[in-house]
Design a protein around this motif. Sequence first.
Motif, PDB file in Angstrom:
ATOM      1  N   ASN A  57       0.696  -1.487  -0.063  1.00 21.71           N
ATOM      2  CA  ASN A  57      -0.097   0.111   0.065  1.00 21.71           C
ATOM      3  C   ASN A  57       0.774   1.034  -0.172  1.00 21.71           C
ATOM      4  N   ASP A  58       1.149   2.041  -0.816  1.00 21.86           N
ATOM      5  CA  ASP A  58       2.116   3.345  -1.269  1.00 21.86           C
ATOM      6  C   ASP A  58       3.168   2.435  -1.533  1.00 21.86           C
ATOM      7  N   ASN A  59       4.238   2.603   0.212  1.00 18.74           N
ATOM      8  CA  ASN A  59       5.489   2.699  -0.186  1.00 18.74           C
ATOM      9  C   ASN A  59       5.415   1.588   1.264  1.00 18.74           C
ATOM     10  N   GLU A  60       4.298   1.394   1.789  1.00 21.39           N
ATOM     11  CA  GLU A  60       4.078   0.292   3.158  1.00 21.39           C
ATOM     12  C   GLU A  60       3.838  -1.367   2.212  1.00 21.39           C
ATOM     13  N   GLN A  61       4.317  -1.874   2.750  1.00 21.98           N
ATOM     14  CA  GLN A  61       4.034  -3.796   3.115  1.00 21.98           C
ATOM     15  C   GLN A  61       4.173  -3.832   4.133  1.00 21.98           C
ATOM     16  N   GLN A  62       2.766  -5.164   4.007  1.00 22.30           N
ATOM     17  CA  GLN A  62       1.829  -5.766   5.274  1.00 22.30           C
ATOM     18  C   GLN A  62       2.168  -7.531   4.757  1.00 22.30           C
ATOM     19  N   ARG A  63       2.459  -8.018   6.016  1.00 22.82           N
ATOM     20  CA  ARG A  63       2.153  -9.536   6.166  1.00 22.82           C
ATOM     21  C   ARG A  63       1.365  -9.590   7.086  1.00 22.82           C
ATOM     22  N   LEU A  64       0.858 -11.158   6.575  1.00 26.39           N
ATOM     23  CA  LEU A  64      -0.426 -11.554   7.248  1.00 26.39           C
ATOM     24  C   LEU A  64      -0.098 -13.091   7.101  1.00 26.39           C
ATOM     25  N   ARG A  65      -0.425 -13.872   8.545  1.00 25.62           N
ATOM     26  CA  ARG A  65      -0.281 -15.127   8.135  1.00 25.62           C
ATOM     27  C   ARG A  65      -1.144 -15.713   8.674  1.00 25.62           C
ATOM     28  N   PHE A  66      -1.300 -17.134   7.450  1.00 21.56           N
ATOM     29  CA  PHE A  66      -3.152 -17.751   8.275  1.00 21.56           C
ATOM     30  C   PHE A  66      -2.993 -19.182   8.509  1.00 21.56           C
ATOM     31  N   ASP A  67      -3.247 -20.253   8.900  1.00 22.87           N
ATOM     32  CA  ASP A  67      -3.308 -20.890   8.722  1.00 22.87           C
ATOM     33  C   ASP A  67      -3.929 -21.748   7.178  1.00 22.87           C
ATOM     34  N   ARG A  68      -5.294 -21.069   6.365  1.00 21.95           N
ATOM     35  CA  ARG A  68      -5.885 -21.491   5.544  1.00 21.95           C
ATOM     36  C   ARG A  68      -6.167 -20.606   4.815  1.00 21.95           C
ATOM     37  N   VAL A  69      -6.270 -20.373   3.659  1.00 25.87           N
ATOM     38  CA  VAL A  69      -7.108 -19.569   3.075  1.00 25.87           C
ATOM     39  C   VAL A  69      -7.543 -20.143   1.611  1.00 25.87           C
ATOM     40  N   GLU A  70      -8.758 -20.063   0.860  1.00 21.47           N
ATOM     41  CA  GLU A  70      -9.836 -20.547   0.486  1.00 21.47           C
ATOM     42  C   GLU A  70      -9.347 -19.283  -1.042  1.00 21.47           C
ATOM     43  N   LEU A  71      -8.746 -19.916  -2.400  1.00 19.32           N
ATOM     44  CA  LEU A  71      -8.231 -19.086  -3.312  1.00 19.32           C
ATOM     45  C   LEU A  71      -8.744 -19.719  -4.614  1.00 19.32           C
ATOM     46  N   PRO A  72      -9.909 -19.273  -5.281  1.00 20.63           N
ATOM     47  CA  PRO A  72     -10.523 -19.570  -6.614  1.00 20.63           C
ATOM     48  C   PRO A  72      -8.661 -19.472  -7.485  1.00 20.63           C
ATOM     49  N   ILE A  73      -7.671 -20.184  -7.720  1.00 23.02           N
ATOM     50  CA  ILE A  73      -6.310 -19.567  -8.657  1.00 23.02           C
ATOM     51  C   ILE A  73      -7.363 -19.698 -10.425  1.00 23.02           C
ATOM     52  N   GLY A  74      -8.356 -20.535 -10.572  1.00 23.84           N
ATOM     53  CA  GLY A  74      -8.627 -20.363 -11.873  1.00 23.84           C
ATOM     54  C   GLY A  74      -7.928 -21.027 -13.002  1.00 23.84           C
ATOM     55  N   ARG A  75      -7.652 -23.295 -12.344  1.00 26.47           N
ATOM     56  CA  ARG A  75      -7.427 -23.473 -13.002  1.00 26.47           C
ATOM     57  C   ARG A  75      -7.955 -25.460 -12.086  1.00 26.47           C
ATOM     58  N   THR A  76      -8.335 -26.115 -12.493  1.00 23.94           N
ATOM     59  CA  THR A  76      -8.393 -27.221 -12.326  1.00 23.94           C
ATOM     60  C   THR A  76      -7.288 -27.874 -12.468  1.00 23.94           C
ATOM     61  N   PRO A  77      -7.221 -29.105 -11.307  1.00 24.26           N
ATOM     62  CA  PRO A  77      -5.833 -30.249 -11.633  1.00 24.26           C
ATOM     63  C   PRO A  77      -5.920 -30.512 -12.393  1.00 24.26           C
TER      64      PRO A  77
END
Length: 347
Positions: A201-221
């Motif tokens: 965000n502008d000149n700032e960098q932010q890092r977050l950690r999660f055990d689990r994230v659901e993401l539609p990568i856009g490709r099936t296996p």
Amino acid sequence: FPPFLFGVGAFLAVLVGLQLLYDMLRLIYQQGFPVGAAVRIFFLELPAMVTLTFPMATMFSSLMTMARLSGDGELVAMRAGGISIQRIGAPIIIVGLIISVGGLAVNEAVVPPAKQAAFEIARDVRSTVEGNDFALEVRDDQNRLERWLYARSFDAGTLTLTDATILDFTLGKRPYLYTAERARWQGQIWVLEKVELTTWNDNEQQRLRFDRVELPIGRTPEEMERIRKSPSDMSLAELVEQAKLADEHGYPAWANRLRQQYHVRLAVPWASLGFALLGIPLGIQRQRSSRGIGMGLSLLVIFVYYVMMHTLTLVGERGVAHPALMAWTPNVLLYLTGLGMMLRATQ
């Protein structure tokens, strides 16, 4: 048959020298492939090249057969005995039909497995040479990059990506960077485990950690397993399946390309029949009885045919006209030209 085999050998030597040999040397010297692996890929790519020579060799053999009959006076004797040009050329047309069916069968039964084996060898070697087991880009219809994915490996059995890195360009002006130990396919979505999300965000960098994230990568296996395969490497069934998947995921441009390739794969083998037909009237003239002139004339006709085929293929891929129409138009023109010249030769 001897002129046909000679034509296959001669045209194959040209194609191998222009493409396959160069590709093999590029793999060895530019990409660091072992010689053995590059040679295996070379031989696995040969069946596709051989079938590509069938229409060319059919044209050459048809022309040379009629030229030999004409040059030795046998054509004059048969016609004086009341035998028509159509009857004299019938065996050539039948053989052209057989070559067309055989080429279609080889293209579907032999070429795709050989291409798949070459693809797997190249994939395995690249994972060793480049240390990059899996990488892909997801783009929209305007060819804008939406997501970029890298993973250390992809296990098709467990549907799991290991050490996955995803750059997501769909959420704002700057990409979101996801890094995860694993990504598992669950139904309609990818689940990332032990994730670190980096945003800017502008000149700032932010890092977050999660055990689990659901993401539609856009490709099936299934798509990921085949993502590096080009349409020319797929079987007819794979082309149909991938076109349906492209429609379902909203990629009409890619679907058009796949459908165009499907119809081209069906149409090109049947060019052998048209070239056999065309070679009959072209070979009647005695002055065309030499192999050099026959080869040159065959190359000229083949060049015109493939320029037309590739041009109409590009038109079909853009969705301007139906893929089947664009794929079969060169064959129809070839058949009509051959029939017209046959009728003219009988007069």
